[in-house]
Design a protein around this motif. Sequence first.
Motif, PDB file in Angstrom:
ATOM      1  N   GLY A 101      16.428   7.331  14.199  1.00 17.53           N
ATOM      2  CA  GLY A 101      15.345   7.662  15.108  1.00 17.53           C
ATOM      3  C   GLY A 101      15.378   9.126  15.488  1.00 17.53           C
ATOM      4  O   GLY A 101      16.360   9.830  15.250  1.00 17.53           O
ATOM      5  N   VAL A 102      14.303   9.578  16.094  1.00 20.45           N
ATOM      6  CA  VAL A 102      14.148  10.982  16.455  1.00 20.45           C
ATOM      7  C   VAL A 102      13.394  11.081  17.775  1.00 20.45           C
ATOM      8  O   VAL A 102      12.605  10.206  18.131  1.00 20.45           O
ATOM      9  N   MET A 103      13.658  12.168  18.491  1.00 21.71           N
ATOM     10  CA  MET A 103      12.978  12.456  19.733  1.00 21.71           C
ATOM     11  C   MET A 103      12.687  13.950  19.764  1.00 21.71           C
ATOM     12  O   MET A 103      13.522  14.742  19.313  1.00 21.71           O
ATOM     13  N   ASN A 104      11.503  14.340  20.260  1.00 21.29           N
ATOM     14  CA  ASN A 104      11.287  15.773  20.438  1.00 21.29           C
ATOM     15  C   ASN A 104      12.117  16.238  21.633  1.00 21.29           C
ATOM     16  O   ASN A 104      12.578  15.421  22.440  1.00 21.29           O
ATOM     17  N   TRP A 105      12.332  17.535  21.744  1.00 20.36           N
ATOM     18  CA  TRP A 105      13.293  18.021  22.737  1.00 20.36           C
ATOM     19  C   TRP A 105      12.853  17.708  24.165  1.00 20.36           C
ATOM     20  O   TRP A 105      13.672  17.501  25.046  1.00 20.36           O
ATOM     21  N   ARG A 106      11.526  17.587  24.389  1.00 20.18           N
ATOM     22  CA  ARG A 106      11.070  17.237  25.733  1.00 20.18           C
ATOM     23  C   ARG A 106      11.341  15.772  26.057  1.00 20.18           C
ATOM     24  O   ARG A 106      11.385  15.376  27.208  1.00 20.18           O
ATOM     25  N   GLY A 107      11.479  14.982  24.996  1.00 19.67           N
ATOM     26  CA  GLY A 107      11.790  13.571  25.191  1.00 19.67           C
ATOM     27  C   GLY A 107      10.591  12.675  25.360  1.00 19.67           C
ATOM     28  O   GLY A 107      10.738  11.492  25.692  1.00 19.67           O
ATOM     29  N   ASP A 108       9.387  13.167  25.097  1.00 19.74           N
ATOM     30  CA  ASP A 108       8.202  12.349  25.318  1.00 19.74           C
ATOM     31  C   ASP A 108       7.598  11.808  24.036  1.00 19.74           C
ATOM     32  O   ASP A 108       6.576  11.114  24.074  1.00 19.74           O
ATOM     33  N   ARG A 109       8.198  12.102  22.895  1.00 19.27           N
ATOM     34  CA  ARG A 109       7.735  11.538  21.627  1.00 19.27           C
ATOM     35  C   ARG A 109       8.944  11.024  20.862  1.00 19.27           C
ATOM     36  O   ARG A 109       9.905  11.762  20.640  1.00 19.27           O
ATOM     37  N   LYS A 110       8.878   9.763  20.442  1.00 23.27           N
ATOM     38  CA  LYS A 110      10.007   9.137  19.759  1.00 23.27           C
ATOM     39  C   LYS A 110       9.517   8.344  18.565  1.00 23.27           C
ATOM     40  O   LYS A 110       8.409   7.817  18.579  1.00 23.27           O
ATOM     41  N   TYR A 111      10.369   8.216  17.578  1.00 23.22           N
ATOM     42  CA  TYR A 111      10.024   7.516  16.344  1.00 23.22           C
ATOM     43  C   TYR A 111      11.294   6.869  15.814  1.00 23.22           C
ATOM     44  O   TYR A 111      12.339   7.509  15.767  1.00 23.22           O
TER      45      TYR A 111
END
Length: 128
Positions: free
Chosen positions: A49-59
Amino acid sequence: QVQLAESGGGSVQPGDSLRLSCAPSGTTSLWFHMGWFRQPAGKEREFIGVMNWRGDRKYYSDSVKGRFTISRDHGVKTTVGLQMNSLKPEDKAVYYCAAASSAIIQTALVDPKRWDYWGQGTQVTVSS
């Protein structure tokens, strides 16, 4: 010097939960993605899984969707957590956190070669 340090691995039984943590250091404000991979013995490294650095988008990968959750945890130091629930024997692997300093298109996130920095890995064993 950019470094990632994982912690929290161990041995659990099927159905148990475990939380991994990744402590990044360096110029983290420039990072686009934080992610988790795993590598079972004798197999290739697999995207979790992955998260953008802001933490508001995850996959997440289909194999862990609904069971694993990535989060950005704020404390004395910002860390990236991987909460793993309903663990199965097939989840046994060395788990790695990774960081990317540039944007990666979604279809390429699963490719370990697209990521820039890696932790040393932490072992997770699931057995009865």
